[in-house]
Write an enzyme that holds these catalytic residues in place. Structure first.
Site, PDB file in Angstrom:
ATOM      1  N   LYS A  77      44.507  25.818  41.731  1.00 53.19           N
ATOM      2  CA  LYS A  77      43.074  26.029  41.969  1.00 53.19           C
ATOM      3  C   LYS A  77      42.212  25.163  41.043  1.00 53.19           C
ATOM      4  CE  LYS A  77      43.634  30.742  43.764  1.00 53.19           C
ATOM      5  NZ  LYS A  77      43.044  32.132  43.762  1.00 53.19           N
ATOM      6  N   TYR A 109      40.904  31.698  53.760  1.00 55.23           N
ATOM      7  CA  TYR A 109      40.827  33.081  53.266  1.00 55.23           C
ATOM      8  C   TYR A 109      40.184  34.025  54.288  1.00 55.23           C
ATOM      9  CZ  TYR A 109      42.243  31.775  48.501  1.00 55.23           C
ATOM     10  OH  TYR A 109      42.944  31.360  47.390  1.00 55.23           O
ATOM     11  N   PHE A 136      34.253  40.120  47.399  1.00 50.79           N
ATOM     12  CA  PHE A 136      34.445  38.920  46.578  1.00 50.79           C
ATOM     13  C   PHE A 136      34.550  37.637  47.403  1.00 50.79           C
ATOM     14  CE2 PHE A 136      38.652  40.926  47.185  1.00 50.79           C
ATOM     15  CZ  PHE A 136      39.376  39.884  47.757  1.00 50.79           C
ATOM     16  N   ARG A 158      55.862  33.945  43.621  1.00 51.66           N
ATOM     17  CA  ARG A 158      54.992  35.055  43.212  1.00 51.66           C
ATOM     18  C   ARG A 158      55.389  35.586  41.829  1.00 51.66           C
ATOM     19  NH1 ARG A 158      51.350  36.509  46.754  1.00 51.66           N
ATOM     20  NH2 ARG A 158      51.135  38.669  46.087  1.00 51.66           N
ATOM     21  N   THR A 186      47.831  38.981  40.374  1.00 53.31           N
ATOM     22  CA  THR A 186      46.575  38.327  40.781  1.00 53.31           C
ATOM     23  C   THR A 186      45.555  38.342  39.652  1.00 53.31           C
ATOM     24  OG1 THR A 186      46.959  39.051  43.046  1.00 53.31           O
ATOM     25  CG2 THR A 186      44.725  38.373  42.518  1.00 53.31           C
ATOM     26  N   ARG A 194      49.736  32.719  35.553  1.00 48.72           N
ATOM     27  CA  ARG A 194      48.386  33.288  35.406  1.00 48.72           C
ATOM     28  C   ARG A 194      48.160  33.814  33.992  1.00 48.72           C
ATOM     29  NH1 ARG A 194      48.717  35.741  41.433  1.00 48.72           N
ATOM     30  NH2 ARG A 194      47.417  34.217  42.528  1.00 48.72           N
ATOM     31  N   ASN A 231      41.937  32.186  38.898  1.00 48.47           N
ATOM     32  CA  ASN A 231      43.273  32.639  38.468  1.00 48.47           C
ATOM     33  C   ASN A 231      44.367  31.588  38.652  1.00 48.47           C
ATOM     34  OD1 ASN A 231      43.470  32.853  41.233  1.00 48.47           O
ATOM     35  ND2 ASN A 231      44.284  34.927  41.253  1.00 48.47           N
ATOM     36  N   HIS A 255      47.367  29.982  43.811  1.00 49.62           N
ATOM     37  CA  HIS A 255      47.552  30.857  44.964  1.00 49.62           C
ATOM     38  C   HIS A 255      48.961  30.637  45.478  1.00 49.62           C
ATOM     39  CE1 HIS A 255      47.054  32.767  48.891  1.00 49.62           C
ATOM     40  NE2 HIS A 255      47.748  31.741  49.358  1.00 49.62           N
ATOM     41  N   GLU A 274      49.879  29.437  56.383  1.00 53.90           N
ATOM     42  CA  GLU A 274      49.218  28.668  55.312  1.00 53.90           C
ATOM     43  C   GLU A 274      49.772  27.242  55.206  1.00 53.90           C
ATOM     44  OE1 GLU A 274      49.424  31.127  51.795  1.00 53.90           O
ATOM     45  OE2 GLU A 274      48.048  32.609  52.655  1.00 53.90           O
TER      46      GLU A 274
HETATM   47  P1  CMP Z   1      44.570  34.557  45.901  1.00 58.29           P
HETATM   48  O1  CMP Z   1      46.018  34.843  45.782  1.00 58.29           O
HETATM   49  O2  CMP Z   1      44.187  33.117  46.043  1.00 58.29           O
HETATM   50  O3  CMP Z   1      43.983  35.359  47.171  1.00 58.29           O
HETATM   51  C1  CMP Z   1      42.632  35.778  47.238  1.00 58.29           C
HETATM   52  C2  CMP Z   1      41.893  35.586  45.945  1.00 58.29           C
HETATM   53  O4  CMP Z   1      40.703  36.333  45.806  1.00 58.29           O
HETATM   54  C3  CMP Z   1      42.754  36.049  44.795  1.00 58.29           C
HETATM   55  O5  CMP Z   1      43.822  35.138  44.616  1.00 58.29           O
HETATM   56  C4  CMP Z   1      41.725  36.140  43.673  1.00 58.29           C
HETATM   57  O6  CMP Z   1      41.553  34.898  43.000  1.00 58.29           O
HETATM   58  C5  CMP Z   1      40.426  36.451  44.409  1.00 58.29           C
HETATM   59  N1  CMP Z   1      39.919  37.791  44.113  1.00 58.29           N
HETATM   60  C6  CMP Z   1      38.744  38.086  43.517  1.00 58.29           C
HETATM   61  N2  CMP Z   1      38.566  39.405  43.402  1.00 58.29           N
HETATM   62  C7  CMP Z   1      39.661  39.997  43.931  1.00 58.29           C
HETATM   63  C8  CMP Z   1      40.087  41.355  44.101  1.00 58.29           C
HETATM   64  N3  CMP Z   1      39.345  42.383  43.692  1.00 58.29           N
HETATM   65  N4  CMP Z   1      41.287  41.575  44.671  1.00 58.29           N
HETATM   66  C9  CMP Z   1      42.060  40.550  45.109  1.00 58.29           C
HETATM   67  N5  CMP Z   1      41.704  39.240  44.980  1.00 58.29           N
HETATM   68  C10 CMP Z   1      40.527  38.965  44.392  1.00 58.29           C
END
Ligand code: CMP
Length: 140
Positions: A10, A50, A58, A86, A92, A103, A113, A116, A127
């Protein structure tokens, strides 16, 4: 089984000059990069990626962040690649990510973060196809 998964480094991790460190973790864990490119995502491309989060509070911040700078998208291949990636990424929310995960080491907030990774075989298939055509993937 041998799987493929989509990984995105990212904008926060690209800005930190951590591309090599992160890809090195994938390679050291036995995952192979079979496709890779750097992109600056448009709002449309990030929003489409997304789409499942469209109704989440968010979503707008997520798209804003993902379009804030270049990203590196890759296809990783290997035994249990989806789960392995993962594990390497950690939770996350970096505050909940286990020590030594990507992370925990490179991210500060749940929005920024660092990485992904696809969360299931079905999302990996979607994806990977969202970013790469078949002729951009190099089996090895
Ligand atoms: P990612 O795995 O890229 O998938 C969705 C992204 O939304 C996640 O990582 C986070 O960076 C972002 N995000 C922000 N707030 C939240 C939340 N409350 N729960 C899950 N993902 C979130």
């Amino acid at each position: 089984a041998t799987e493929r998964t989509l990984s995105i480094i990212k904008p926060d991790a690209v800005a930190k000059n951590a591309i090599g460190d992160i890809i090195s973790r994938f390679e050291k864990a036995g995952l192979k990069v079979v496709a890779a490119k750097m992109l600056h995502l448009s709002e449309e491309k990030a929003g489409g990626f997304y789409a499942e989060h469209k109704e989440r509070p968010f979503f707008k911040d997520l798209v804003g962040f993902m379009t804030s700078g270049p990203v590196v998208v890759q296809v990783l291949e290997g035994e249990d690649a989806i789960a392995k990636n993962r594990e390497l990424m950690g939770a996350t929310n970096p505050k909940e990510a286990a020590p030594g995960t990507i992370r925990a080491d490179f991210a500060e907030t749940i929005d920024a973060n660092a990485v992904h990774g696809s969360d299931s075989p079905a999302s990996a298939e979607r994806e990977v196809a969202y970013f790469f055509s078949a002729d951009e993937i190099c089996p090895r």
